[in-house]
Design an enzyme around this catalytic site. Structure first.
Site, PDB file in Angstrom:
ATOM      1  N   ASP A 201       8.831   5.652  -1.504  1.00 46.80           N
ATOM      2  CA  ASP A 201       8.339   6.396  -2.668  1.00 46.80           C
ATOM      3  C   ASP A 201       8.707   5.666  -3.956  1.00 46.80           C
ATOM      4  OD1 ASP A 201       7.207   8.434  -4.178  1.00 46.80           O
ATOM      5  OD2 ASP A 201       8.971   9.723  -4.064  1.00 46.80           O
ATOM      6  N   GLU A 233       5.948  12.903  -9.230  1.00 46.79           N
ATOM      7  CA  GLU A 233       6.038  14.273  -8.766  1.00 46.79           C
ATOM      8  C   GLU A 233       5.892  15.322  -9.877  1.00 46.79           C
ATOM      9  OE1 GLU A 233      10.064  12.146  -8.372  1.00 46.79           O
ATOM     10  OE2 GLU A 233       7.979  11.794  -7.853  1.00 46.79           O
TER      11      GLU A 233
END
Length: 252
Positions: A201, A233
């Site tokens: 990520d 996010e």
């Protein structure tokens, strides 16, 4: 979609997170108590034993209360799909934080044993509380340490059953500068096998350029990598990348 997702820079919790990054790098927490607050929020609002609702409640807290350093719901779909494709019996995560992504891995691979390495003992305690609330604490194990501690944590994982070719799935989401060195440590132990899947990520933000360059150099040699274009996010303005890499084995 709420204004907090469209205009994340107007959120005080995001500003406070940016200001707290030195503290986060040092301790693993932002420094304003949001991680503890997230665990308390889950215990107060999420249905016990309902993994889906626990994850939804964490997402709700991160969107409406305080931003969290989870992979989040948008990128979490990419993680879920990679886990299901790997169908792991054994999975390892580097970077537990509050335990969110480990739960997604356990949910997507319902027969897997999931292990998560976290350098912050405080974060490990928070994650264990949340896993217990979701009734996943019997399937997820947190090891407090780092892979750069002279072999102590690697040896601890050996003792937990990590052996040659045993690791089917690896998720990397911790200190970005350690992505490549920690992957190399795992390769040195021989835990991966051809067909193991590695997901990483935050390749664009905050960024892991050495890891990305390595995967580009090793494309269709040791690895086959797909880059997923997505967003940081809990917002829709900042682009990010998630790398999904299949291990092909050592070239002959």
């Amino acid at each position: 979609m709420s204004w907090k997702q469209r205009l994340p820079f107007l959120r005080w919790s995001l500003v406070r997170m940016a200001l707290g990054m030195p503290e986060f790098i040092r301790t693993g927490q932002i420094g304003d108590g949001r991680e503890e607050a997230a665990a308390a929020y889950v215990e107060a609002h999420a249905r016990g034993g309902d993994v889906d609702h626990v994850l939804e409640t964490i997402d709700e807290f991160a969107r409406e209360q305080s931003m969290l350093m989870n992979i989040g719901d948008e990128k979490g779909i990419i993680l879920d799909a990679a886990v299901r494709r790997a169908a792991p019996a054994q999975a390892l995560e580097l970077g537990t934080y509050c335990g969110y992504s480990a739960m997604r891995i356990a949910r997507a691979a319902p027969t897997a044993r999931v292990y998560s390495v976290e350098f912050s003992a405080a974060n490990a305690a928070i994650a264990r509380r949340i896993w217990a609330h979701a009734d996943l604490d019997d399937r997820i194990t947190c090891v407090v340490g780092t892979l750069t501690d002279g072999g102590k944590t690697l040896d601890a994982l050996d003792a937990l059953g990590f052996t040659a070719g045993s690791l089917d799935f690896l998720f990397i989401d911790h200190e970005k500068s350690a992505y490549l060195t920690d992957l190399e440590s795992i390769l040195d132990r021989g835990w991966l096998h051809p067909g193991s899947v590695v997901v990483a990520d935050n390749i664009r933000i905050p960024g892991a350029p050495r890891y990305r360059a390595y995967m580009e150099e090793e494309q269709d040699k040791r690895w086959h990598t797909v880059e997923h274009k997505t967003h940081v996010e809990y917002q829709t303005l900042l682009p990010d990348l998630v790398l999904e890499s299949d291990y092909l084995g050592e070239p002959t």
